[in-house]
Design an enzyme around this catalytic site. Structure first.
Site, PDB file in Angstrom:
ATOM      1  N   CYS A 164      10.003  -2.803  -7.511  1.00 49.11           N
ATOM      2  CA  CYS A 164      11.299  -1.922  -7.770  1.00 49.11           C
ATOM      3  C   CYS A 164      10.969  -0.648  -8.431  1.00 49.11           C
ATOM      4  CB  CYS A 164      11.997  -3.050  -9.001  1.00 49.11           C
ATOM      5  SG  CYS A 164      13.755  -2.328  -9.629  1.00 49.11           S
TER       6      CYS A 164
ATOM      7  N   ARG B 259       3.239  12.432  12.817  1.00 44.71           N
ATOM      8  CA  ARG B 259       3.291  13.839  13.075  1.00 44.71           C
ATOM      9  C   ARG B 259       3.596  14.248  14.550  1.00 44.71           C
ATOM     10  NH1 ARG B 259      -0.520  16.942   9.760  1.00 44.71           N
ATOM     11  NH2 ARG B 259      -1.509  14.917   9.873  1.00 44.71           N
TER      12      ARG B 259
ATOM     13  N   CYS C 105      16.340  -5.109  -5.977  1.00 42.28           N
ATOM     14  CA  CYS C 105      15.764  -5.812  -6.983  1.00 42.28           C
ATOM     15  C   CYS C 105      16.681  -6.869  -7.521  1.00 42.28           C
ATOM     16  CB  CYS C 105      15.345  -4.941  -8.107  1.00 42.28           C
ATOM     17  SG  CYS C 105      14.610  -5.702  -9.313  1.00 42.28           S
TER      18      CYS C 105
ATOM     19  N   GLN D  58      -6.182   7.751   4.356  1.00 45.77           N
ATOM     20  CA  GLN D  58      -4.827   8.262   4.318  1.00 45.77           C
ATOM     21  C   GLN D  58      -3.618   7.521   4.911  1.00 45.77           C
ATOM     22  OE1 GLN D  58      -4.808  12.866   4.678  1.00 45.77           O
ATOM     23  NE2 GLN D  58      -6.945  11.988   5.778  1.00 45.77           N
TER      24      GLN D  58
ATOM     25  N   ILE E  40      -1.363   4.185   5.580  1.00 45.95           N
ATOM     26  CA  ILE E  40      -0.917   3.145   4.812  1.00 45.95           C
ATOM     27  C   ILE E  40      -0.657   1.845   5.692  1.00 45.95           C
ATOM     28  CG2 ILE E  40       0.340   4.889   3.520  1.00 45.95           C
ATOM     29  CD1 ILE E  40       2.834   4.429   5.180  1.00 45.95           C
TER      30      ILE E  40
ATOM     31  N   HIS F 124      -2.906   7.330  -0.028  1.00 43.81           N
ATOM     32  CA  HIS F 124      -1.299   7.522   0.171  1.00 43.81           C
ATOM     33  C   HIS F 124      -0.791   6.236  -0.293  1.00 43.81           C
ATOM     34  CE1 HIS F 124      -2.137  11.364   2.298  1.00 43.81           C
ATOM     35  NE2 HIS F 124      -2.156  11.654   1.000  1.00 43.81           N
TER      36      HIS F 124
ATOM     37  N   ALA G 224      -4.783   9.448  10.430  1.00 39.48           N
ATOM     38  CA  ALA G 224      -3.843   8.560  11.367  1.00 39.48           C
ATOM     39  C   ALA G 224      -4.774   8.584  12.750  1.00 39.48           C
ATOM     40  CB  ALA G 224      -2.712   9.627  11.591  1.00 39.48           C
TER      41      ALA G 224
ATOM     42  N   ASN H 271     -13.415  13.489  15.463  1.00 30.23           N
ATOM     43  CA  ASN H 271     -12.046  13.896  15.741  1.00 30.23           C
ATOM     44  C   ASN H 271     -11.760  14.298  17.025  1.00 30.23           C
ATOM     45  OD1 ASN H 271     -10.390  13.485  13.397  1.00 30.23           O
ATOM     46  ND2 ASN H 271     -11.477  15.191  12.385  1.00 30.23           N
TER      47      ASN H 271
ATOM     48  N   CYS I 201      12.783  -1.087 -12.313  1.00 24.96           N
ATOM     49  CA  CYS I 201      12.267  -1.975 -13.536  1.00 24.96           C
ATOM     50  C   CYS I 201      10.487  -2.260 -13.297  1.00 24.96           C
ATOM     51  CB  CYS I 201      13.054  -3.380 -13.739  1.00 24.96           C
ATOM     52  SG  CYS I 201      12.946  -4.564 -12.417  1.00 24.96           S
TER      53      CYS I 201
HETATM   54 ZN   LIG Z   1      14.437  -3.827 -10.928  1.00 29.13          ZN
END
Ligand SMILES: [Zn+2]
Length: 250
Positions: free
Chosen positions: A127, A36, A151, A101, A103, A119, A24, A217, A130
Site C-alpha cells: 500500500c 522505449r 488497500c 534494471q 522489473i 528498479h 531490457a 549489446n 500504510c
Molecule cells: Zn493501506
C-alpha cells in the site's frame, strides 16, 4: 567471432569477481519489447501518466491499466538462453551477482539467486500509504473491471515494489550494486545501452578499478568506449557459446 568467444571465456575463467549488469535487451527474445522501442509499453502509455509519483496520486486507474498489461506480459514470458546462461554461471561459482534494471523477474525464474533489482520488481506489492504488503497471488484476482487495486486496510492505492518516475533508487539497491561493482574485476554488460541514470554509472566503477568489461549489446551504446570486448549480437546467442567454454571454479 570464435576468437572473441574464446577470449571472453578465458577472461571470465581468470576473473575473481564477475558481475553481470543487464537491461531490457536481455528480455526481448522472451517476448518483452523494450519499453522505449516501437511496440514497447511506452509506445501506447505515457510514463508520467501511469508510472510516476504524480500518477499514483492522481491517476490510480491508469496506473493499474498499465500494470495489468505489464504483469500479464511478464507472466506470459519465459526466461531465454541468456537468462539461463547467467543462472548457470552463478551455479558454477563463476558469477557473483546480477544487477538488473528489468522489473520482469525473469532472472529469478531462470534460477539466479543473487539478483539486485535496481528498479525494483513486479512480484511484490504494498500500500502506497500504510505500507501493508500484498502478494502476486492477490493480484491474480484483478481484472480491468475491478481496478485500481486499493488497500483493504486504508483504501489507498496498492503499488508494485518498483521505482516510479520521480522516485529515488532504493538506497539498499544502490549501495549493494556499488559495492559489488567496486569488488568486480570483470563486468558483463548485457542488453542495456546506458541511457538510464544512475544505473549507467555502474560500469565506470568497475573500469576505475581496472576491471574488464565484456559488452553484449545490439546496436550503438554509451559503453563502447569502456568495453574491452564487444559483441554486437543477441546475448541469447553469445552467452551459451561463452558458457560452453567455461568450466566451474575449483
Ligand atoms: Zn493501506
Amino acid at each position: 567471432m570464435d576468437e572473441k568467444i574464446n577470449k571472453a571465456a578465458q577472461w571470465i575463467k581468470e576473473a575473481k569477481y564477475v558481475v553481470a549488469f543487464t537491461g531490457a535487451g536481455i528480455s526481448v527474445p522472451s517476448g518483452i519489447p523494450d519499453f522505449r522501442s516501437p511496440g514497447g509499453l511506452w509506445s501506447h502509455f505515457d510514463p508520467w501518466q501511469v508510472c510516476s509519483d504524480w500518477a499514483l496520486q492522481h491517476n490510480p486507474k491508469g496506473v493499474w491499466e498499465f500494470l495489468l498489461e505489464a504483469v500479464f506480459m511478464f507472466n506470459k514470458a519465459e526466461p531465454n538462453p541468456a537468462h539461463l546462461s547467467l543462472a548457470e554461471l552463478e551455479r558454477r561459482g563463476v558469477l557473483k551477482c546480477i544487477i538488473t534494471q528489468n522489473i520482469d523477474g525473469l532472472h529469478q525464474r531462470a534460477g539466479s539467486k543473487n539478483v539486485i533489482e535496481f528498479h525494483g520488481g513486479c512480484t511484490k506489492f504494498y500500500c502506497n500509504d500504510c505500507g501493508k504488503n500484498y502478494s502476486l497471488e492477490n493480484l491474480k484476482k484483478l481484472t480491468r473491471e475491478n481496478i485500481p487495486w486499493m488497500c483493504t486496510d486504508c483504501g489507498s492505492i496498492v503499488r508494485p515494489d518498483i521505482v516510479f518516475f520521480g522516485e529515488q533508487i532504493p538506497p539498499s539497491a544502490l549501495f549493494s550494486s556499488q559495492e559489488h561493482c567496486s569488488k568486480a574485476d570483470l563486468m558483463l554488460i548485457i542488453g542495456t545501452s546506458g541511457e538510464v541514470a544512475p544505473a549507467n554509472t555502474l560500469p565506470t566503477i568497475v573500469k576505475q578499478n581496472s576491471g574488464k568489461i565484456i559488452e553484449i549489446n545490439l546496436g550503438e551504446t554509451a559503453y563502447e568506449s569502456v568495453s574491452d570486448i564487444r559483441f554486437n549480437r543477441g546475448a541469447e546467442e553469445v552467452l551459451p557459446l561463452i558458457v560452453s567454454k567455461i568450466g566451474g571454479k575449483n
